[in-house]
Design an enzyme around this catalytic site. Sequence first.
Site, PDB file in Angstrom:
ATOM      1  N   HIS A 121     -17.580   2.785   1.250  1.00  0.00           N
ATOM      2  CA  HIS A 121     -17.124   1.515   1.840  1.00  0.00           C
ATOM      3  C   HIS A 121     -17.481   1.444   3.326  1.00  0.00           C
ATOM      4  O   HIS A 121     -17.478   2.471   4.021  1.00  0.00           O
ATOM      5  CB  HIS A 121     -15.601   1.384   1.662  1.00  0.00           C
ATOM      6  CG  HIS A 121     -15.088   0.025   1.982  1.00  0.00           C
ATOM      7  ND1 HIS A 121     -14.394  -0.245   3.138  1.00  0.00           N
ATOM      8  CD2 HIS A 121     -15.189  -1.140   1.304  1.00  0.00           C
ATOM      9  CE1 HIS A 121     -14.082  -1.539   3.144  1.00  0.00           C
ATOM     10  NE2 HIS A 121     -14.544  -2.092   2.044  1.00  0.00           N
ATOM     11  N   ASP A 140       0.793  -1.255   0.000  1.00  0.00           N
ATOM     12  CA  ASP A 140       0.000   0.000   0.000  1.00  0.00           C
ATOM     13  C   ASP A 140       0.819   1.296   0.000  1.00  0.00           C
ATOM     14  O   ASP A 140       0.497   2.232   0.757  1.00  0.00           O
ATOM     15  CB  ASP A 140      -0.954   0.015   1.212  1.00  0.00           C
ATOM     16  CG  ASP A 140      -1.976  -1.127   1.193  1.00  0.00           C
ATOM     17  OD1 ASP A 140      -1.962  -1.922   0.249  1.00  0.00           O
ATOM     18  OD2 ASP A 140      -2.784  -1.206   2.145  1.00  0.00           O
ATOM     19  N   HIS A 177     -10.648   6.917   2.002  1.00  0.00           N
ATOM     20  CA  HIS A 177      -9.287   6.808   1.447  1.00  0.00           C
ATOM     21  C   HIS A 177      -9.258   5.744   0.357  1.00  0.00           C
ATOM     22  O   HIS A 177     -10.098   4.844   0.330  1.00  0.00           O
ATOM     23  CB  HIS A 177      -8.279   6.446   2.558  1.00  0.00           C
ATOM     24  CG  HIS A 177      -8.511   5.082   3.122  1.00  0.00           C
ATOM     25  ND1 HIS A 177      -9.461   4.833   4.092  1.00  0.00           N
ATOM     26  CD2 HIS A 177      -7.956   3.882   2.826  1.00  0.00           C
ATOM     27  CE1 HIS A 177      -9.474   3.554   4.384  1.00  0.00           C
ATOM     28  NE2 HIS A 177      -8.576   2.936   3.617  1.00  0.00           N
ATOM     29  N   CYS A 180      -1.933  -2.899   7.713  1.00  0.00           N
ATOM     30  CA  CYS A 180      -1.868  -3.826   6.580  1.00  0.00           C
ATOM     31  C   CYS A 180      -0.599  -4.664   6.555  1.00  0.00           C
ATOM     32  O   CYS A 180      -0.650  -5.841   6.185  1.00  0.00           O
ATOM     33  CB  CYS A 180      -2.087  -3.067   5.279  1.00  0.00           C
ATOM     34  SG  CYS A 180      -3.811  -2.494   5.151  1.00  0.00           S
ATOM     35  N   LYS A 186      -7.137  -4.981  -2.877  1.00  0.00           N
ATOM     36  CA  LYS A 186      -7.881  -5.506  -1.724  1.00  0.00           C
ATOM     37  C   LYS A 186      -8.763  -4.408  -1.153  1.00  0.00           C
ATOM     38  O   LYS A 186      -8.491  -3.230  -1.351  1.00  0.00           O
ATOM     39  CB  LYS A 186      -6.908  -6.034  -0.668  1.00  0.00           C
ATOM     40  CG  LYS A 186      -5.974  -4.950  -0.156  1.00  0.00           C
ATOM     41  CD  LYS A 186      -4.943  -5.490   0.799  1.00  0.00           C
ATOM     42  CE  LYS A 186      -4.055  -4.396   1.315  1.00  0.00           C
ATOM     43  NZ  LYS A 186      -4.767  -3.324   2.024  1.00  0.00           N
TER      44      LYS A 186
HETATM   45  C1  VGL Z   1      -4.587   0.560   5.835  1.00  0.00           C
HETATM   46  C2  VGL Z   1      -6.157   1.422   7.249  1.00  0.00           C
HETATM   47  C3  VGL Z   1      -7.126   1.319   6.282  1.00  0.00           C
HETATM   48  C4  VGL Z   1      -3.157   0.161   5.624  1.00  0.00           C
HETATM   49  C5  VGL Z   1      -5.547   0.437   4.849  1.00  0.00           C
HETATM   50  O1  VGL Z   1      -2.705   0.100   4.455  1.00  0.00           O
HETATM   51  O2  VGL Z   1      -2.470  -0.104   6.639  1.00  0.00           O
HETATM   52  N1  VGL Z   1      -4.907   1.043   7.037  1.00  0.00           N
HETATM   53  N2  VGL Z   1      -6.809   0.825   5.082  1.00  0.00           N
HETATM   54 ZN    ZN Z   2      -8.265   0.897   3.535  1.00  0.00          ZN
END
Ligand code: VGL
Ligand code: ZN
Length: 197
Positions: A53, A9, A81, A151, A106
């Site tokens: 979401h 990410d 986000h 994540c 994802k």
């Molecule tokens: C993430 C919160 C929500 C991450 C993704 O990539 O850690 N954290 N969505």
């Molecule tokens: Zn997220």
Amino acid sequence: MTHALIVIDVQNDFCPGGALAVAGGDDIIHGINATMNDFDAVILTQDWHPAGHSSFASTHDADPMSVIDMPYGPQVLWPDHCIQGSIGAQFHADLQTDRADLIIRKGYNPAIDSYSAFFENDKTTPTGLEGYLRTRGINTLTLVGLATDFCVNYSAVDATRLGFDTTVSMGLCRAIDFDGSLDAAKAGMQGAGVTLG
Ligand code: VGL
Ligand code: ZN
């Protein structure tokens, strides 16, 4: 040993200026690019949510960072986000994406969040990454990226549980560190058998 780098990410919304900015999120990018050639395979993950979401606070008229009970357990509610197709969902412009063999998205299921690159937050719905790695003969993983305590943590614990030899390269990760989440994540990863490098 066949060793993959999994880059979690590294997207605009998790970097300074983004909707869910992680402090220093962009500091790790040059180091990640530089290590890509040390691996047999490079895989990128991309958080990829539809508008509205179920992990968004705005969807529930709730405050960001509050927690609700979902059918699969407690869920932190985040600012909107990484909305599919948005600039915030794009990889940071400095991340070298050409070297990636696979990009796995994802969080696209409206009703379930997905921190892990392997399973959605119900811990049972697979993303398909396990099958990809096994069919390529990949048995060893190094994880880097954002965010360490969400994540990266969930992906590393699942990877270990699935039998992959898993290291998190902590110097190439940055954390949200909300309400003790970084310490809890480190303890959880160590307890699961993840190597913190
Ligand atoms: C993430 C919160 C929500 C991450 C993704 O990539 O850690 N954290 N969505
Ligand atoms: Zn997220």
